[in-house]
Design a protein around this motif. Structure first.
Motif, short mmCIF file in Angstrom:
data_model
loop_
_atom_site.label_atom_id
_atom_site.label_comp_id
_atom_site.label_asym_id
_atom_site.label_seq_id
_atom_site.Cartn_x
_atom_site.Cartn_y
_atom_site.Cartn_z
N ARG A 3 0.64 -1.22 -0.05
CA ARG A 3 -0.06 -0.17 -0.04
C ARG A 3 0.67 1.21 0.01
O ARG A 3 1.99 1.17 0.67
N TYR A 36 -4.13 7.66 5.18
CA TYR A 36 -4.67 6.58 4.54
C TYR A 36 -3.57 5.98 3.81
O TYR A 36 -2.93 6.57 3.03
N ARG A 38 -3.06 3.29 0.16
CA ARG A 38 -3.95 3.07 -0.89
C ARG A 38 -3.36 1.68 -1.42
O ARG A 38 -2.74 1.07 -1.32
N ASP A 55 -8.18 3.14 -7.75
CA ASP A 55 -7.32 3.43 -6.87
C ASP A 55 -8.00 3.94 -5.35
O ASP A 55 -8.66 4.89 -5.59
N ARG A 57 -8.34 4.51 -1.42
CA ARG A 57 -7.98 4.77 -0.23
C ARG A 57 -8.46 3.59 0.66
O ARG A 57 -9.50 3.25 0.57
N GLU A 79 -11.35 6.53 -8.74
CA GLU A 79 -11.10 6.54 -7.41
C GLU A 79 -12.11 5.87 -6.49
O GLU A 79 -13.16 5.99 -6.91
N MET A 81 -12.82 4.37 -2.21
CA MET A 81 -12.27 4.06 -0.66
C MET A 81 -12.97 2.76 -0.63
O MET A 81 -14.02 2.56 -0.64
#
Length: 326
Positions: A3, A36, A38, A55, A57, A79, A81
């Motif tokens: 990460r 965070y 990733r 991508d 978090r 993107e 999470m």
């Protein structure tokens, strides 16, 4: 698990251990989520074909899960999470302090998608009690821009690959069944209702709180000839139009987009009105006919994107016309 670290605030509100945890917006602003990490989250279909990647978090502490994306103004198209919980169980999320809409994807420990919600931003001035809870079963929750699952064709039953996390990409765990909500009991006035309906009728979708999500006027296909023809001789649908396929009994069915000139959402529905599966089907670009299977007594076809825009997801219910198939 590799990460990279990013110092970015994040997201949505969280539910822990199956019960909604109510936090005031005033208290939330004092929570420090820290840094965070990733990772790349990839979604594949039942054949292992990649549907999309983001991508993401990683929110794996209670502070990060609580803050989520609530301090993020927007996400790029690729993107998201990913929320990592301690164990698989029922969780619930709300859109507290969110400034943009989301797709909220619940994922089992083995990587199977168990539920997808299409969550709008809360109304201006919405109080804590006004916030809708988006619940599901899983160990992981992926949040992406609303519409991402529709655009990529991601649906319940597909697989999410999280490096170092998801444990059963082959899908042998107990969350592998994409139609697992077929037997659920409706809590609303759903399923077939009223007197026997004429050729044309309406279908209304209801969420788990029995709130209407959307209504379409439907042509009814209740015999073999009409079910085979379907919408193939239709040039287009108005946004609030569709077709309801009614079968004599519940069974395994599969639809194809043969001779279709516009894309569809294909919604499989149990006898009690529960939505068991949703496909987002594009117009075919080759002679290969992809099958869109599911277990159902009813199948609703609407314009592709209708379920996303209205927030209809697996586990919601449909109020259906009372039709007997032949």
């Amino acid at each position: 698990m590799e990460r990279s670290t990013a110092v970015v605030g994040g997201v949505i509100a969280l539910l822990v251990v199956g019960a909604l945890v109510v936090w005031s917006g005033v208290w939330l602003q004092f929570v420090d989520p820290g840094s965070y990490e990733r990772t790349t989250v990839t979604v594949v279909d039942e054949d292992g074909t990649e549907l999309g990647a983001v991508d993401a978090r990683i929110a794996d502490t209670w502070q990060q899960r609580l803050v989520g994306l609530s301090r993020t103004e927007s996400l790029a198209a690729d993107e998201g999470m990913v929320f990592v919980h301690d164990r698989q169980e029922r969780h619930g999320y709300v859109m507290r302090a969110m400034s943009f809409p989301l797709d909220i994807v619940f994922v089992a420990e083995n990587g199977t998608i168990t539920r997808i919600h299409h969550a709008p931003t809360p109304a201006d001035g919405a109080s804590e009690s006004d916030l809708r809870e988006y619940s599901g079963e899983g160990k992981y929750v992926l949040e992406v821009n609303r519409g991402w699952t529709n655009e990529t064709g991601v649906r319940v039953g597909d697989r999410v690959q999280i490096p170092g996390e998801t444990t059963d990409p082959a899908g042998t765990g107990d969350e592998s069944g994409p139609d697992r909500q077929t037997a659920s009991t409706p809590s609303c006035d759903a399923g077939p209702t009223g007197a026997p309906s004429p050729t044309n009728a309406t279908v209304t979708a209801l969420d788990e709180a029995c709130t209407p999500l959307g209504t379409v006027s439907v042509a009814i296909a209740d015999n073999d000839s009409e079910r085979i023809t379907g919408l193939s001789d239709t040039d287009s649908l108005a946004w609030d139009e569709g077709m309801l396929f009614v079968f004599p009994e519940t069974g395994e069915h599969a639809f194809v987009m043969r001779e279709m000139s516009f894309p569809l959402d294909i919604v499989y529905v149990a006898p009690n009105g529960t939505v068991t599966r949703i496909h987002h089907a594009p117009v075919p670009d080759s002679e290969y006919e992809r099958r869109y299977p599911g277990t159902a007594k009813y199948v609703l076809e609407v314009n592709r994107g209708w379920t996303n825009e209205t927030g209809v997801s697996v586990g919601d219910q449909l109020r259906l016309p009372n039709v007997t198939a032949s």
